[in-house]
Design a protein around this motif. Structure first.
Motif, PDB file in Angstrom:
ATOM      1  N   ASP A 101       0.879  -1.150   0.000  1.00  0.00           N
ATOM      2  CA  ASP A 101       0.000   0.000   0.000  1.00  0.00           C
ATOM      3  C   ASP A 101       0.935   1.223   0.000  1.00  0.00           C
ATOM      4  OD1 ASP A 101      -2.259   1.721   0.489  1.00  0.00           O
ATOM      5  OD2 ASP A 101      -1.660   1.762   2.593  1.00  0.00           O
ATOM      6  N   ASP A 121      -0.107   5.031   0.903  1.00  0.00           N
ATOM      7  CA  ASP A 121      -0.365   6.035   1.947  1.00  0.00           C
ATOM      8  C   ASP A 121      -0.304   5.415   3.341  1.00  0.00           C
ATOM      9  OD1 ASP A 121      -0.849   7.981  -0.031  1.00  0.00           O
ATOM     10  OD2 ASP A 121      -2.939   7.379  -0.204  1.00  0.00           O
ATOM     11  N   GLY A 122       0.659   5.848   4.141  1.00  0.00           N
ATOM     12  CA  GLY A 122       0.777   5.335   5.501  1.00  0.00           C
ATOM     13  C   GLY A 122       1.696   4.134   5.628  1.00  0.00           C
ATOM     14  N   GLU A 163       0.032  -3.245   4.633  1.00  0.00           N
ATOM     15  CA  GLU A 163      -1.044  -2.263   4.763  1.00  0.00           C
ATOM     16  C   GLU A 163      -1.060  -1.577   6.122  1.00  0.00           C
ATOM     17  OE1 GLU A 163      -3.608  -0.724   3.628  1.00  0.00           O
ATOM     18  OE2 GLU A 163      -3.893  -1.531   1.598  1.00  0.00           O
ATOM     19  N   ASP A 164      -1.545  -0.331   6.160  1.00  0.00           N
ATOM     20  CA  ASP A 164      -1.752   0.359   7.429  1.00  0.00           C
ATOM     21  C   ASP A 164      -3.249   0.508   7.730  1.00  0.00           C
ATOM     22  OD1 ASP A 164      -2.238   2.252   5.353  1.00  0.00           O
ATOM     23  OD2 ASP A 164      -2.078   3.860   6.827  1.00  0.00           O
TER      24      ASP A 164
HETATM   25 MG    MG Z   1      -2.770   3.178   3.560  1.00  0.00          MG
END
Ligand code: MG
Ligand code: BG6
Length: 220
Positions: A8, A10-11, A170-171
């Motif tokens: 992923d 973002d983050g 993933e976040d």
């Molecule tokens: Mg994310």
């Protein structure tokens, strides 16, 4: 056998999850809606329009807006977000991520990106890491959003690897669910409670070393 790691954006690779939070929070405040970080967990990994719908529903304003008004609000949030990412540089990679990308390349493990963001290419460009990715799947290329597995399955297909030989990182709750639904090994970055469905959880990306993720994958 580990054939690919699908990230992923973002983050996970960079802290744009924080920029999304800041931009949504500003828009929400203009509408008289307040939300906290706990509510924000539900927005992570979720598309722009769906995020707006959830914020409007939180403030009981879902029925007050026409579709055109919603488009305008989503556009406004994105303009704010674009201002925030315009200042990004390669220094904004999260701790350990460049080392991890380098080591995966050195070990011939394929690298994919699965991002729900329409700004993914801009962010990758700002970070100057495009060359590491064997495939990039973004919001424009899939019909179903996370937690649907489509984005991760599309990345695996483009990498020509079986999903069971992939790690997804993933976040977001929705993102971990998407990885599990794709039959991949799920690594969560962040809050243990929010990401409890993941197969392996690290608090920060600093713990996301090549050795740690390989050990976790083969322990399964
Ligand atoms: Mg994310
Ligand atoms: C995801 C983020 O990666 O992309 C979400 O986790 C965001 O917070 C979504 O809403 C869509 O991003 P964009 O840039 O298309 O508005």
């Amino acid at each position: 056998q580990l054939n690919a790691v699908i990230f992923d954006l973002d983050g996970v690779i960079t802290d744009t999850a924080e920029y999304h939070f800041i931009a949504w929070k500003q828009l929400a405040e203009e509408l008289g809606i307040t939300f906290d970080r706990a509510f924000n967990e539900q927005l992570k990994g979720v598309s722009r329009m769906e995020s707006l719908e959830r914020i409007l529903a939180l403030g009981d304003q879902a029925d007050r807006c026409t579709m055109a008004e919603k488009e305008a609000l989503a556009h406004k949030k994105n303009e704010h977000y674009k201002q925030l990412i315009a200042r990004m540089t390669p220094d904004d990679l999260l701790p350990g991520m460049l080392d991890l990308l380098r080591e995966l390349k050195r070990q011939n493990v394929k690298i994919g990106l699965a991002s729900a963001s329409k700004n993914a290419f801009t962010v990758i460009e700002r970070l100057q890491i495009g060359a590491y990715f064997d495939t990039i799947v973004d919001a424009a290329k899939v019909k179903n959003s996370k937690p649907h597995p489509e984005i991760f399955l599309t990345a695996a297909k483009q990498l020509r690897v079986d999903p069971s030989t992939c790690i997804g990182v993933e976040d977001a709750q929705a993102g971990v669910a998407a990885i599990k639904a794709a039959n991949m090994f799920a690594i969560g970055v962040g809050d243990k409670e929010a990401l409890k469905e993941a197969d392996y959880i690290v608090e920060t990306t600093a713990d996301l070393t090549y050795d740690a993720i390989v050990r976790a994958f083969y322990r399964e």
